[in-house]
Scaffold this motif. Sequence first.
Motif, mmCIF file in Angstrom:
data_model
loop_
_atom_site.group_PDB
_atom_site.id
_atom_site.type_symbol
_atom_site.label_atom_id
_atom_site.label_comp_id
_atom_site.label_asym_id
_atom_site.label_seq_id
_atom_site.Cartn_x
_atom_site.Cartn_y
_atom_site.Cartn_z
ATOM 1 N N GLY A 1 -27.936 -29.617 -57.551
ATOM 2 C CA GLY A 1 -28.009 -29.158 -56.254
ATOM 3 C C GLY A 1 -26.951 -30.031 -55.171
ATOM 4 N N SER A 2 -27.037 -31.362 -55.373
ATOM 5 C CA SER A 2 -26.404 -32.280 -54.273
ATOM 6 C C SER A 2 -24.956 -32.055 -54.395
ATOM 7 C CB SER A 2 -26.857 -33.762 -54.534
ATOM 8 O OG SER A 2 -26.663 -34.243 -55.982
ATOM 9 N N THR A 3 -24.534 -31.947 -55.692
ATOM 10 C CA THR A 3 -23.013 -31.831 -55.964
ATOM 11 C C THR A 3 -22.523 -30.367 -55.252
ATOM 12 O OG1 THR A 3 -23.292 -33.018 -58.095
ATOM 13 C CG2 THR A 3 -21.211 -31.732 -57.618
ATOM 14 N N SER A 4 -23.234 -29.388 -55.550
ATOM 15 C CA SER A 4 -22.876 -28.026 -54.985
ATOM 16 C C SER A 4 -22.964 -28.274 -53.490
ATOM 17 C CB SER A 4 -23.868 -26.815 -55.508
ATOM 18 O OG SER A 4 -25.262 -27.236 -55.249
ATOM 19 N N LYS A 5 -24.150 -28.814 -53.074
ATOM 20 C CA LYS A 5 -24.094 -28.917 -51.708
ATOM 21 C C LYS A 5 -22.845 -29.518 -50.870
ATOM 22 C CE LYS A 5 -28.185 -29.797 -49.495
ATOM 23 N NZ LYS A 5 -29.282 -30.574 -48.991
ATOM 24 N N SER A 6 -22.618 -30.697 -51.591
ATOM 25 C CA SER A 6 -21.497 -31.458 -51.235
ATOM 26 C C SER A 6 -20.012 -30.600 -51.210
ATOM 27 C CB SER A 6 -21.280 -32.628 -52.016
ATOM 28 O OG SER A 6 -22.386 -33.412 -51.912
ATOM 29 N N ILE A 7 -19.928 -29.777 -52.285
ATOM 30 C CA ILE A 7 -18.676 -29.041 -52.395
ATOM 31 C C ILE A 7 -18.600 -27.724 -51.179
ATOM 32 C CG2 ILE A 7 -17.783 -27.106 -53.815
ATOM 33 C CD1 ILE A 7 -18.669 -28.671 -56.443
#
Length: 266
Positions: A3-9
């Motif tokens: 979830g954190s990676t998708s939010k950063s993207i």
Amino acid sequence: MTGSTSKSIVIWGFVVAALVMLSAPTIVVLGASFTAGNIITFPPEGFSLRWYGAIAQASDLRQAFLRSLIVATICTLIAVPIGTLAGIALAKYKVRFERSIQVYLLLPFTIPLIGSGIGMMLVFGNLGVLGRLWPVGIACCVINLPFMIWAVTASASNLSPDLELAAANCGAPPLQRFLYITLPAVLPGVITGSLLMFILALNEFLVSLLLVDARSVTLPVQIYNSIRSIITPDLAAISVVFIACAGLAIALLDRLVGLDIFLKSK
């Protein structure tokens, strides 16, 4: 994908999109100013500096730019003492009619510029001074003064009152306390506000259009008069000069004050 990676993207996607939208007009104008052709095109037709040479040789553009510099200088010279004292007073003291002053500080966002410009035109028209440069400088100062006051107030609000009390206990008179304690503390806001006032007055179009005549046009009005007939690459070149002036002001602000300090104060 976490979830954190998708939010950063997603966040970086919005950042990149915003940067592209903000920089696209500047990139187009910059590219068009270097075209070798006779009309504005992007991508440019070849690479040439001919249009920068053309604006350097155009006496009407040089004179209009000089008039804009005079207007911006007048505006800044008036705004610095008034905005500095007003900003310090609003930050440090209980001022009468403070509510009305706070409403005034919202005028750049609540009053249409055309309304302010027409009001200035009527005032200076009754005084018989339309067509001169100093009324344009005063009008730009009146309209944009809240920005100067905000910048100084942001710096003055960080000033500890204990410093002035300590100086007073040491026998320093009010003028010395102001010159050696208060003024240095608000100097970042003064520098920020003065540069902002200069750039705003330099680029002011609508007020200048209403207050000048054919003999005293400023550069934005001169550009407007030119594009009414035909848009040529020399107008893109002079636009790049305006962008360079704004960039120089930002670089000067960063060197004198520091953009990190300015952004924190805002």
